[in-house]
Design a protein around this motif. Sequence first.
Motif, PDB file in Angstrom:
ATOM      1  N   ASN A  39       0.869  -1.163   0.000  1.00 20.31           N
ATOM      2  CA  ASN A  39       0.000   0.000   0.000  1.00 20.31           C
ATOM      3  C   ASN A  39       0.917   1.226   0.000  1.00 20.31           C
ATOM      4  OD1 ASN A  39       0.825   0.419   2.684  1.00 20.31           O
ATOM      5  ND2 ASN A  39      -1.230   0.881   3.386  1.00 20.31           N
ATOM      6  N   CYS A  40       0.352   2.411   0.069  1.00 18.83           N
ATOM      7  CA  CYS A  40       1.150   3.639  -0.027  1.00 18.83           C
ATOM      8  C   CYS A  40       2.172   3.767   1.100  1.00 18.83           C
ATOM      9  CB  CYS A  40       0.249   4.866  -0.069  1.00 18.83           C
ATOM     10  SG  CYS A  40      -0.759   5.151   1.423  1.00 18.83           S
ATOM     11  N   GLN A  41       1.769   3.402   2.319  1.00 13.78           N
ATOM     12  CA  GLN A  41       2.672   3.543   3.468  1.00 13.78           C
ATOM     13  C   GLN A  41       3.859   2.598   3.357  1.00 13.78           C
ATOM     14  OE1 GLN A  41      -0.434   2.349   5.887  1.00 13.78           O
ATOM     15  NE2 GLN A  41      -1.206   4.394   6.340  1.00 13.78           N
ATOM     16  N   LEU A  42       3.585   1.329   3.120  1.00 12.69           N
ATOM     17  CA  LEU A  42       4.655   0.339   3.023  1.00 12.69           C
ATOM     18  C   LEU A  42       5.637   0.731   1.913  1.00 12.69           C
ATOM     19  CD1 LEU A  42       5.789  -2.348   4.058  1.00 12.69           C
ATOM     20  CD2 LEU A  42       4.343  -3.500   2.363  1.00 12.69           C
ATOM     21  N   PHE A  43       5.105   1.171   0.770  1.00 11.71           N
ATOM     22  CA  PHE A  43       5.971   1.588  -0.327  1.00 11.71           C
ATOM     23  C   PHE A  43       6.842   2.776   0.085  1.00 11.71           C
ATOM     24  CE2 PHE A  43       6.831   4.294  -4.006  1.00 11.71           C
ATOM     25  CZ  PHE A  43       7.598   3.412  -4.762  1.00 11.71           C
ATOM     26  N   ALA A  44       6.237   3.806   0.659  1.00  7.59           N
ATOM     27  CA  ALA A  44       6.986   5.002   1.059  1.00  7.59           C
ATOM     28  C   ALA A  44       8.069   4.656   2.069  1.00  7.59           C
ATOM     29  CB  ALA A  44       6.038   6.054   1.632  1.00  7.59           C
ATOM     30  N   TYR A  45       7.749   3.820   3.042  1.00  8.68           N
ATOM     31  CA  TYR A  45       8.730   3.450   4.066  1.00  8.68           C
ATOM     32  C   TYR A  45       9.888   2.667   3.461  1.00  8.68           C
ATOM     33  CZ  TYR A  45       5.010   4.714   7.399  1.00  8.68           C
ATOM     34  OH  TYR A  45       4.037   5.370   8.112  1.00  8.68           O
ATOM     35  N   GLU A  46       9.601   1.790   2.504  1.00  7.01           N
ATOM     36  CA  GLU A  46      10.678   1.023   1.867  1.00  7.01           C
ATOM     37  C   GLU A  46      11.574   1.930   1.019  1.00  7.01           C
ATOM     38  OE1 GLU A  46      11.666  -2.160   2.381  1.00  7.01           O
ATOM     39  OE2 GLU A  46      10.148  -2.184   3.952  1.00  7.01           O
ATOM     40  N   VAL A  47      10.996   2.953   0.398  1.00  6.83           N
ATOM     41  CA  VAL A  47      11.819   3.932  -0.327  1.00  6.83           C
ATOM     42  C   VAL A  47      12.777   4.600   0.649  1.00  6.83           C
ATOM     43  CG1 VAL A  47      11.778   6.153  -1.563  1.00  6.83           C
ATOM     44  CG2 VAL A  47      10.172   4.333  -2.209  1.00  6.83           C
ATOM     45  N   ARG A  49      13.827   3.509   3.526  1.00  9.33           N
ATOM     46  CA  ARG A  49      14.814   2.532   4.001  1.00  9.33           C
ATOM     47  C   ARG A  49      15.918   2.328   2.967  1.00  9.33           C
ATOM     48  NH1 ARG A  49       9.913  -0.183   6.113  1.00  9.33           N
ATOM     49  NH2 ARG A  49       9.934   0.298   8.341  1.00  9.33           N
ATOM     50  N   HIS A  50      15.555   2.337   1.696  1.00  9.93           N
ATOM     51  CA  HIS A  50      16.562   2.196   0.640  1.00  9.93           C
ATOM     52  C   HIS A  50      17.617   3.297   0.745  1.00  9.93           C
ATOM     53  CE1 HIS A  50      18.463   1.512  -3.200  1.00  9.93           C
ATOM     54  NE2 HIS A  50      18.310   2.807  -3.449  1.00  9.93           N
ATOM     55  N   PHE A  51      17.189   4.475   1.164  1.00 12.13           N
ATOM     56  CA  PHE A  51      18.107   5.609   1.285  1.00 12.13           C
ATOM     57  C   PHE A  51      18.701   5.743   2.694  1.00 12.13           C
ATOM     58  CE2 PHE A  51      15.754   6.795  -2.545  1.00 12.13           C
ATOM     59  CZ  PHE A  51      16.827   7.046  -3.394  1.00 12.13           C
ATOM     60  N   GLY A  52      18.569   4.705   3.520  1.00 14.80           N
ATOM     61  CA  GLY A  52      19.237   4.679   4.809  1.00 14.80           C
ATOM     62  C   GLY A  52      18.468   5.245   5.980  1.00 14.80           C
ATOM     63  N   LEU A  53      17.215   5.620   5.781  1.00 14.34           N
ATOM     64  CA  LEU A  53      16.394   6.112   6.885  1.00 14.34           C
ATOM     65  C   LEU A  53      15.662   4.944   7.538  1.00 14.34           C
ATOM     66  CD1 LEU A  53      15.022   9.316   5.158  1.00 14.34           C
ATOM     67  CD2 LEU A  53      16.752   9.196   6.946  1.00 14.34           C
ATOM     68  N   THR A  54      15.196   5.153   8.752  1.00 15.17           N
ATOM     69  CA  THR A  54      14.491   4.086   9.470  1.00 15.17           C
ATOM     70  C   THR A  54      13.130   4.582   9.957  1.00 15.17           C
ATOM     71  OG1 THR A  54      15.725   4.692  11.454  1.00 15.17           O
ATOM     72  CG2 THR A  54      16.562   2.822  10.209  1.00 15.17           C
ATOM     73  N   PRO A  55      12.172   4.669   9.037  1.00 18.79           N
ATOM     74  CA  PRO A  55      10.834   5.119   9.452  1.00 18.79           C
ATOM     75  C   PRO A  55      10.147   4.069  10.315  1.00 18.79           C
ATOM     76  CG  PRO A  55      10.775   4.320   7.199  1.00 18.79           C
ATOM     77  CD  PRO A  55      12.217   4.296   7.627  1.00 18.79           C
ATOM     78  N   PRO A  56       9.310   4.530  11.231  1.00 20.20           N
ATOM     79  CA  PRO A  56       8.539   3.574  12.036  1.00 20.20           C
ATOM     80  C   PRO A  56       7.422   2.986  11.177  1.00 20.20           C
ATOM     81  CG  PRO A  56       7.865   5.813  12.543  1.00 20.20           C
ATOM     82  CD  PRO A  56       9.018   5.923  11.570  1.00 20.20           C
ATOM     83  N   ASP A  57       7.038   1.763  11.454  1.00 18.87           N
ATOM     84  CA  ASP A  57       5.959   1.111  10.701  1.00 18.87           C
ATOM     85  C   ASP A  57       4.607   1.526  11.273  1.00 18.87           C
ATOM     86  OD1 ASP A  57       7.462  -0.264   8.801  1.00 18.87           O
ATOM     87  OD2 ASP A  57       7.861  -1.906  10.178  1.00 18.87           O
ATOM     88  N   LEU A  58       4.212   2.750  10.984  1.00 15.99           N
ATOM     89  CA  LEU A  58       2.977   3.313  11.514  1.00 15.99           C
ATOM     90  C   LEU A  58       1.941   3.507  10.417  1.00 15.99           C
ATOM     91  CD1 LEU A  58       4.539   6.114  13.763  1.00 15.99           C
ATOM     92  CD2 LEU A  58       3.740   3.850  14.474  1.00 15.99           C
TER      93      LEU A  58
END
Length: 154
Positions: A39-47, A49-58
């Motif tokens: 979905n939009c959230q999972l996709f955005a968070y994986e983007v 993460r690819h660039f080295g950030l660690t977003p929370p899975d919210l």
Amino acid sequence: MGSTITGLPAEFWTVRYEGSRFPGAAPVAARPGLAAGANCQLFAYEVLRHFGLTPPDLRSSELWSDTEATVHVPVAQPLDLVLFSSTASAYGAHVGVHVGDDAILHLCAEVGHPTVWGAADFAARERYAVRLGAKRVLPRPTPRPTPRPTPRPT
């Protein structure tokens, strides 16, 4: 926008929209990553993460109210999360990644695969007409290994 977009591997551009694959969902726990869709959230968070950030899975409303891992920013910078909704509520809001200028990389059911839209593209659609704002993922300190006690001679 250039380096953010060009820095994404080809497999990010073929992810299909799958609404049941959201952060915390059982299908995501069973099969992490984007290969089975997102979905939009999972996709955005994986983007991110690819660039080295660690977003929370919210989920969207949790992300919007979070103050530990993210902060509200008045002007989005590349790799900030941007939320859109049909109302002023963050519940069920759409999440994209700001990639520069007027460009938001996102994954939505309407298109079915990742795309880049500008503000006018979102405003033209009732479900995304309200731009709630932007959130920046805060850098997380690298955990330090726990020091092991030095063995004492016997």
